[in-house]
Design an enzyme around this catalytic site. Structure first.
Site, PDB file in Angstrom:
ATOM      1  N   GLU A  55       0.822  -1.218   0.000  1.00  0.00           N
ATOM      2  CA  GLU A  55       0.000   0.000   0.000  1.00  0.00           C
ATOM      3  C   GLU A  55       0.850   1.260   0.000  1.00  0.00           C
ATOM      4  O   GLU A  55       0.523   2.253   0.645  1.00  0.00           O
ATOM      5  CB  GLU A  55      -0.912  -0.020   1.240  1.00  0.00           C
ATOM      6  CG  GLU A  55      -1.816  -1.218   1.297  1.00  0.00           C
ATOM      7  CD  GLU A  55      -3.038  -0.989   2.153  1.00  0.00           C
ATOM      8  OE1 GLU A  55      -3.047  -0.076   2.978  1.00  0.00           O
ATOM      9  OE2 GLU A  55      -4.009  -1.731   1.975  1.00  0.00           O
ATOM     10  N   LYS A  93      -9.249  -7.610  13.102  1.00  0.00           N
ATOM     11  CA  LYS A  93      -9.684  -8.364  11.912  1.00  0.00           C
ATOM     12  C   LYS A  93      -9.310  -9.842  12.019  1.00  0.00           C
ATOM     13  O   LYS A  93      -9.604 -10.636  11.146  1.00  0.00           O
ATOM     14  CB  LYS A  93      -9.083  -7.759  10.656  1.00  0.00           C
ATOM     15  CG  LYS A  93      -9.688  -6.384  10.322  1.00  0.00           C
ATOM     16  CD  LYS A  93      -9.246  -5.870   8.978  1.00  0.00           C
ATOM     17  CE  LYS A  93      -9.819  -4.464   8.775  1.00  0.00           C
ATOM     18  NZ  LYS A  93      -9.186  -3.524   9.762  1.00  0.00           N
TER      19      LYS A  93
HETATM   20  C1  GCU Z   1      -4.117  -2.361   5.137  1.00  0.00           C
HETATM   21  C2  GCU Z   1      -2.714  -2.676   5.621  1.00  0.00           C
HETATM   22  C3  GCU Z   1      -2.688  -3.478   6.883  1.00  0.00           C
HETATM   23  C4  GCU Z   1      -3.755  -2.968   7.834  1.00  0.00           C
HETATM   24  C5  GCU Z   1      -5.090  -3.220   7.183  1.00  0.00           C
HETATM   25  C6  GCU Z   1      -6.258  -2.782   8.076  1.00  0.00           C
HETATM   26  O1  GCU Z   1      -4.461  -3.120   4.070  1.00  0.00           O
HETATM   27  O2  GCU Z   1      -1.953  -3.342   4.642  1.00  0.00           O
HETATM   28  O3  GCU Z   1      -1.388  -3.375   7.442  1.00  0.00           O
HETATM   29  O4  GCU Z   1      -3.674  -3.599   9.094  1.00  0.00           O
HETATM   30  O5  GCU Z   1      -5.191  -2.440   6.005  1.00  0.00           O
HETATM   31  O6  GCU Z   1      -6.675  -1.611   7.925  1.00  0.00           O
HETATM   32  O7  GCU Z   1      -6.699  -3.592   8.888  1.00  0.00           O
END
Ligand code: GCU
Length: 728
Positions: A364, A520
């Protein structure tokens, strides 16, 4: 002979910035610690984005026994993020990069008494990655530190932390043979190299042919060979290797040893509740056991180089791995050399692992940076470095969802992959399907992957009407049910990685009822609880042990007359019993749904193929408030019941696209969107400048956009009152 002495014990830790001599002087007053260690084990995981970022000291006296030998080297396997090494107050080396191993020779600097002092820093700066990302940049000596004593004639130890031996197996699937090239680096006249029982004496490099080769065949049979190299002095190194063929097809996806092998798995950060990133081998093994239970066949080891022990576990368990450096979120013009250094060390130190399939250039990186020439050139330099050092593996990069699919940066890596969060951060679940279908139609010859996707869930929160942003276990499960189907319908996706297998520390976060955590994960940060979504993937991927899982165990109190009972199982037929009475049998795959009346408290049991799962739920008169995270937002769904709104006028239930067209209503919502964007900083620019995203947002209702943007109840109601005064 080589002697490796672990010196994790006996350090003094000083959490203070001071000159080297002062650190040695005050060391006896320092805190007695053993490695692995991080000074952010607590403040890096409790929210507030206020964890200690500075430079601290680790000081340890070396004993005469420990320093015995002809040539003595110090090996540091993880010092985050910058480390200066002093011996008796003399600076010997500096290493920039918190995730790779490095070594320094001590021999000529040894005295009668020897005091080692390491100054370790996780301060922010503009040249050492990572500096901006959604995870805690723990500081400390968080992996093993060793002394390595070798004879005068020995294998190379200094260059980029090399293992001194590099093994390149090339498999011919037709002939069932592998040609194995073994390269060594040392200062002797000759070396004996042994592979598969055959020994050759050469200067540096030898080649072997293995007939009827035993393939490294993923989860089913991750067979490993060993290559050993020995010098006349007695110094010896060895490394395991695997003979396999990886291939990526733009239409058919990933192939292992000539057969279709869709890579379906998860990502992992290297941290644990209460320990930070100072993990033990037992911690790594425990994580691997959960990964094997899930049934994943691939891992994205984000966002940096992980411990050698963990790549070893991936080799032994047959996981196909995405390895990467922490070139992440924000491009730093002064950081180019550091990206090259970290990539060179990653490849040098990890090349021999058969589990690794790709090298990830960045993650990203356009989220907070424009796609300018400096950023493009940095990626070209990295891509060329990877191809120079490793002719056997492709490069990839994980792109942020706002990055236009026509961006020139996508032409640099061999493989593209996108991190998409439609249905969580913004938009609807189906926009994920649309994205990939649009990309694949426009670029049918490009290999594309799904490098990140996920939704936060706090196991305390529940709902029978789950919706995006409510942090319920039920919404996370629904989100992943959709993604699982989306993925299964698109075999061209070379790899897909759930973000994330485990909740992890992001000290800047404060959401979903937790401070300092990204939720997540399919499993909680302390690994104590598998959320319902974990069982969905286990049902889809684990074909070894039959099981049934009742969803919603923690959703005990239900204020409804009838409720859904959902079961995840890898069996083909599930029977549901209520209070001991069978109420239904459903044939299907992975997800099995039932609906039952709620009359009181009920014992629910699901059964299949001799296995079962049980829970108790009960009818309550009022919703259990403890299940609701955002009580304000929870009510918003019924604020604007249709009968309250004048359909002849605009309202927040209209889409942004509809409202934007109106000469009077348009400027009002544009002003609101601009205000929201200004609060989100750089990311908003990327959204504003992205036509695909703008189109997508135009299809969303103002209410959905405002809730997602965190607008408060009063602002939403205020805007609605204004819009209701404007006739369509
Ligand atoms: C992004 C990022 C992660 C982050 C994730 C999120 O994609 O690459 O490092 O933790 O989003 O927002 O949970």
């Amino acid at each position: 002979m080589r002697k490796i002495t672990n010196i994790n014990a006996g350090w003094r830790f000083l959490k203070a910035a001071m000159p080297p001599a002062t650190a040695i002087h005050f060391a006896p007053q320092g805190e007695a610690v053993s490695l692995p260690h991080t000074w952010n084990a607590v403040d890096g995981q409790d929210g507030g984005n206020d964890y200690h970022r500075g430079f601290c000291w680790y000081v340890r006296e070396l004993t005469a026994e420990e320093t015995r030998g002809e040539r003595l080297f110090l090996e540091v396997n993880g010092a985050a993020h910058t480390c200066h090494v002093y011996l008796n107050g003399e600076l010997l080396t500096k290493h920039e990069g918190g995730y790779s191993a490095f070594r320094v020779e001590l021999t000529e600097h040894l005295r009668g008494k020897n005091v080692l002092s390491l100054c370790v820093s996780n301060e922010d700066n503009d040249s050492v990655y990572p500096q901006k990302a959604d995870f805690t940049f723990y500081g400390g000596l968080y992996r093993d530190v060793n002394l390595i004593s070798v004879p005068a004639e020995h294998f190379e130890l200094l260059k980029d932390g090399t293992p001194g031996i590099k093994v390149t197996p090339v498999v011919d699937l037709e002939k069932k043979t592998a040609t194995v090239r073994v390269e060594t680096w040392h200062n002797a006249e000759s070396v004996d190299i042994t592979v598969n029982g055959e020994t050759k004496t050469v200067e540096r490099t030898a080649e072997f042919v293995i007939e009827n080769v035993h393939l490294w065949d993923g989860l089913d049979d991750p067979f490993l060979y060993t290559a050993t190299a020995k010098l006349p002095s007695g110094d010896e190194v060895s490394t395991r290797f695997g003979c396999r063929v990886f291939a990526c097809d733009p239409e058919k996806g990933f192939f292992l040893n000539g057969r279709s092998y869709p890579l379906r798995g998860v990502s992992r950060h290297q941290d644990l509740k209460g320990k930070g990133n100072a993990l033990s081998y037992e911690d790594h093994k425990a994580d691997m056991a959960i990964i094997r239970e899930l049934g994943a066949n691939t891992l994205r080891l984000a966002h940096y180089q992980h411990a050698q022990e963990f790549y070893d576990l991936c080799d032994e368990n047959g996981l196909v791995v995405w390895a990467e450096i922490p070139y992440i979120t924000m491009h730093m013009p002064n950081g180019r050399q550091n990206t090259l250094d970290q990539m060179r060390e990653l490849i040098t130190q990890c090349y021999n692992h058969p589990c690794i399939a790709v090298w990830g250039l960045s993650n990203e990186i356009t989220a907070a940076s424009a796609v300018n020439e400096d950023l493009l050139e940095n990626h070209r330099a990295l891509n060329e470095l990877c191809h120079r050092m490793d002719k056997t593996r492709p490069t990839t990069m994980a792109d942020v969802f706002m990055l236009e699919i026509d961006s020139p940066i996508l032409e640099i890596p061999d493989i593209n992959s996108y991190n998409l969060y439609f249905g969580w951060y913004l938009g609807e679940l189906e926009q994920t399907d649309e994205f990939f279908d649009e990309y694949h139609a426009k670029y049918p010859n490009r290999v594309i992957g799904f490098s990140e996707y996920g939704a936060d869930a706090n196991p305390a929160f529940h709902s029978s009407r789950p919706e995006k942003g409510d942090y319920t276990e039920e919404y996370q499960a629904l989100y992943h049910e959709h993604m699982l189907q989306m993925i299964e319908a698109r075999p061209y996706l070379w790899a897909t990685h759930v973000w994330n297998l485990f909740d992890f520390a992001a000290d800047g976060r404060d959401e979903g009822g937790k401070h300092g955590e990204n939720q997540k994960g399919l499993v909680t940060f302390d690994r104590s609880l598998r959320k319902d979504a974990f069982w969905l993937y286990k049902a889809a991927w684990n074909r070894t042990e039959p099981f049934v899982h009742l969803c919603g165990k923690r959703y005990e109190n239900r204020a409804e007359d009838e409720t859904e009972i959902k079961v995840y199982s890898n069996c083909g037929e599930v029977t549901l019993c209520v209070d001991g009475t069978p109420v239904g049998t459903v044939k299907g795959k992975t997800v099995f749904r039932f609906r039952i009346p709620l009359l009181g408290e009920h014992l629910i049991r699901a059964e299949a193929d001799g296995c079962g799962d049980t829970m108790v739920i009960r009818r309550v008169s009022e919703p259990d408030e403890s299940y609701i995270f955002n009580k304000a937002a929870a009510n918003v769904t019924n604020w604007f019941d249709a009968d309250e709104l004048d359909p002849a006028c605009f309202s927040v239930s209209d889409t942004l696209g509809e409202i934007r067209q109106h000469p009077q209503a348009g400027p009002i919502v544009e002003a609101m969107m601009a205000k929201g964007a200004s609060e989100r900083g750089d990311v908003a620019d990327a959204v504003k400048d992205n036509p695909a995203l703008q189109r997508m947002m135009g299809r969303m209702t103002m209410l959905s956009l405002l809730k997602q943007g965190g607008a408060d109840e009063e602002s939403i109601k205020q805007l609605n009152r204004v819009l209701q005064g404007i006739r369509k």
